[in-house]
Design a protein around this motif. Structure first.
Motif, PDB file in Angstrom:
ATOM      1  N   VAL A  47       0.845  -1.203   0.000  1.00  0.00           N
ATOM      2  CA  VAL A  47       0.000   0.000   0.000  1.00  0.00           C
ATOM      3  C   VAL A  47       0.876   1.247   0.000  1.00  0.00           C
ATOM      4  O   VAL A  47       0.648   2.189  -0.772  1.00  0.00           O
ATOM      5  N   LEU A  48       1.888   1.277   0.862  1.00  0.00           N
ATOM      6  CA  LEU A  48       2.779   2.440   0.936  1.00  0.00           C
ATOM      7  C   LEU A  48       3.523   2.676  -0.375  1.00  0.00           C
ATOM      8  O   LEU A  48       3.794   3.826  -0.743  1.00  0.00           O
ATOM      9  N   ALA A  49       3.854   1.601  -1.080  1.00  0.00           N
ATOM     10  CA  ALA A  49       4.579   1.710  -2.346  1.00  0.00           C
ATOM     11  C   ALA A  49       3.660   2.020  -3.520  1.00  0.00           C
ATOM     12  O   ALA A  49       4.125   2.234  -4.639  1.00  0.00           O
ATOM     13  N   GLY A  50       2.348   2.014  -3.281  1.00  0.00           N
ATOM     14  CA  GLY A  50       1.396   2.283  -4.354  1.00  0.00           C
ATOM     15  C   GLY A  50       1.128   1.087  -5.244  1.00  0.00           C
ATOM     16  O   GLY A  50       0.599   1.236  -6.344  1.00  0.00           O
ATOM     17  N   HIS A  51       1.482  -0.097  -4.789  1.00  0.00           N
ATOM     18  CA  HIS A  51       1.253  -1.316  -5.569  1.00  0.00           C
ATOM     19  C   HIS A  51      -0.118  -1.907  -5.255  1.00  0.00           C
ATOM     20  O   HIS A  51      -0.692  -1.626  -4.208  1.00  0.00           O
ATOM     21  N   ASP A  52      -0.594  -2.747  -6.174  1.00  0.00           N
ATOM     22  CA  ASP A  52      -1.826  -3.477  -5.894  1.00  0.00           C
ATOM     23  C   ASP A  52      -1.588  -4.351  -4.666  1.00  0.00           C
ATOM     24  O   ASP A  52      -0.529  -4.972  -4.526  1.00  0.00           O
ATOM     25  N   ALA A  53      -2.567  -4.397  -3.804  1.00  0.00           N
ATOM     26  CA  ALA A  53      -2.420  -5.160  -2.576  1.00  0.00           C
ATOM     27  C   ALA A  53      -3.704  -5.901  -2.287  1.00  0.00           C
ATOM     28  O   ALA A  53      -4.790  -5.461  -2.669  1.00  0.00           O
ATOM     29  N   SER A  54      -3.566  -7.022  -1.610  1.00  0.00           N
ATOM     30  CA  SER A  54      -4.717  -7.763  -1.117  1.00  0.00           C
ATOM     31  C   SER A  54      -4.262  -8.500   0.136  1.00  0.00           C
ATOM     32  O   SER A  54      -3.060  -8.652   0.390  1.00  0.00           O
TER      33      SER A  54
END
Length: 150
Positions: A47-54
């Protein structure tokens, strides 16, 4: 109440009996919390890196995975130390989220057969649920296994 600190203290005390109902041992409970925290850390970093997360906690609930995790940390003391480390990292990362705490993250939280959450959820809310409800609930499980309790 600081559910994380209370959990770490309880886990570090040791002296737990086997569960009467065939449920998780104290070691498995602590392994589950540590493993879940590791998954939360990875998702928070994404989330902090701006990547897709789940996030899906089912990986941290299987008996085989938990036994292997317990063995990798040498038992209860090592597991309690691992929880302490993951909590420190989670707290640091949570402090970095700022407005990103509102980022909706596809989340599935399951305890046994009960699905507690399944859908996009603001990430900061998931982290709050983990500390208060998840870790707090497993703290009560540990306390129920305390040898000096009736």
């Amino acid at each position: 109440m600081d559910a994380y600190a209370d959990f770490i203290e309880e886990a570090g005390r040791g002296s737990f009996r086997a569960p009467a109902d065939g449920g998780w041992t104290a070691e498995q409970i602590v392994a589950h919390v540590a493993s879940t925290n590791e998954q939360l850390i990875a998702t928070t970093e994404a989330v902090l890196a701006g990547h897709d997360a789940s996030f899906d906690n089912r990986e941290a609930t299987g008996d085989r995975q938990l036994r292997a995790y317990v063995a990798s940390y040498g038992g209860l003391r090592g597991l309690a130390d691992r929880v302490a480390i993951t909590v420190a990292v989670l707290r640091d990362l949570t402090g970095q989220l700022g407005p990103l705490e509102d980022t909706p993250v596809p989340t599935r939280i399951q305890e046994g057969d009960r699905v507690m959450l399944d859908g996009p959820t603001p990430w900061g809310r998931v982290l709050q649920i983990n500390e208060v409800q998840h870790t707090g609930g497993h703290l009560e499980q540990l306390r129920a296994l305390r040898e000096d309790e009736p």
